[in-house]
Design an enzyme around this catalytic site. Structure first.
Site, PDB file in Angstrom:
ATOM      1  CG  MET A   1      63.949  37.073  25.210  1.00 25.62           C
ATOM      2  SD  MET A   1      65.050  36.808  23.796  1.00 25.62           S
ATOM      3  CE  MET A   1      64.221  37.798  22.540  1.00 25.62           C
TER       4      MET A   1
ATOM      5  N   GLY B   1      60.855  44.228  19.178  1.00 25.80           N
ATOM      6  CA  GLY B   1      60.208  45.004  20.231  1.00 25.80           C
ATOM      7  C   GLY B   1      60.314  46.492  19.952  1.00 25.80           C
TER       8      GLY B   1
ATOM      9  N   GLY C   1      66.176  43.098  20.876  1.00 24.06           N
ATOM     10  CA  GLY C   1      64.799  42.656  20.667  1.00 24.06           C
ATOM     11  C   GLY C   1      64.257  41.908  21.854  1.00 24.06           C
ATOM     12  CB  SER C   2      61.764  42.517  23.492  1.00 28.30           C
ATOM     13  OG  SER C   2      61.145  43.159  22.429  1.00 28.30           O
ATOM     14  NE  ARG C   3      55.187  37.515  21.808  1.00 30.59           N
ATOM     15  CZ  ARG C   3      54.018  37.854  21.310  1.00 30.59           C
ATOM     16  NH1 ARG C   3      53.626  39.113  21.342  1.00 30.59           N
ATOM     17  NH2 ARG C   3      53.222  36.962  20.774  1.00 30.59           N
TER      18      ARG C   3
END
Length: 212
Positions: free
Chosen positions: A79, A133, A161-163
C-alpha cells in the site's frame, strides 16, 4: 466521507496547533492545516461493492509478490501512502483467531518486512496478515475470534502502514489467480482468485461473464 476509527487522535492535534501557528507565521499555520487534511485523506474509508463470487483483494495497492508456502499461495499487496488503508475480508468466513506478532518497522517493499510487526487474522483455510511498515506504529483489528464476516467486510486498519498479505486456501493454484505481480488492486472489489466449483475445489471459471 466515512473515516477509519482513531482518525481524530491524529487529525485534531495539528488542527489545534494551526491556530496559534497562524499568529506566528501563516506558512506554519498552513502546514499544520495541510497535515490535518492529509491525515483525514489517509484515514478515508469509502464504501466498496464486492463481486458475488471469488476471493477479493484485502487491500488497496499493488501486488508486490506472489509466492508458494507449502500447499498454499501467498499474495502480498503493498500500500502506497495515497492508498486507502482499511483492510477487508477476502471472502465469507468465520474468524478463528486474531494474533499479534511483534517485530520491526522496515520498509514494506523490502524482503526484510517479513520480520515486521504483524497482526494475523485467521480463517478456516486462509489468513490475512496486516504488516507494519517504516512509519506504521499502530495496527487496529476490528474483529475477534468467532466473528462471521462477509466478502469485503472491514476487518482492520493500519495507521500509516503499508502491506497486507493474504494466504489463499489450499487447492488454489497459479492458474486460478486473477492478478499478477505489479498489478493495481482495490480492496473488496478486485478479484484475485477464481471461483469455487461445485465439489469445493477451486478452478478457473469457464464463463468469465458469469464470474465477474
Amino acid at each position: 466521507m466515512k473515516f477509519a476509527p482513531g482518525v481524530w487522535w491524529y487529525a485534531v492535534p495539528p488542527l489545534l496547533l494551526a491556530f496559534p501557528a497562524f499568529v506566528v507565521s501563516p506558512t506554519l499555520g498552513g502546514l499544520f492545516v495541510l497535515a490535518a487534511a492529509g491525515t483525514l485523506f489517509f484515514f478515508r474509508d469509502p464504501e466498496r461493492t464486492p463481486p458475488f463470487t471469488g476471493i477479493v483483494s484485502p487491500a488497496d495497492g499493488k501486488v508486490s509478490e506472489i509466492r508458494t508456502e507449502g500447499d498454499q499461495l501467498r499474495v502480498c499487496v503493498f500500500m502506497n501512502v495515497h492508498d486507502v488503508h482499511v483492510v477487508r475480508a477476502p471472502d465469507d468466513g468465520v474468524v478463528e483467531r486474531v494474533e499479534h506478532e511483534s517485530g520491526g518497522y522496515r520498509p514494506a517493499f523490502s524482503k526484510e518486512s517479513d520480520r515486521n510487526e504483524k497482526v494475523h487474522v485467521g480463517f478456516e483455510e486462509s489468513e490475512v496478515t496486516l504488516i507494519a511498515g517504516a512509519f506504521a506504529r499502530r495496527i487496529t483489528p476490528y474483529v475477534e475470534a468467532g466473528d462471521e464476516l462477509e466478502r469485503a467486510e472491514r476487518l482492520g486498519h493500519i495507521a500509516f502502514g503499508s502491506r497486507v498479505d493474504v494466504l489463499l486456501p489450499p487447492g488454489i493454484g497459479y492458474p486460478d489467480l486473477r492478478v499478477e505481480r505489479g498489478e493495481k488492486v482495490t480492496a473488496g472489489e478486485t478479484k484475485i482468485a477464481g471461483d469455487a466449483s461445485a465439489n469445493g475445489e477451486w478452478e478457473w471459471a469457464e464463463n468469465e461473464e458469469l464470474a465477474d
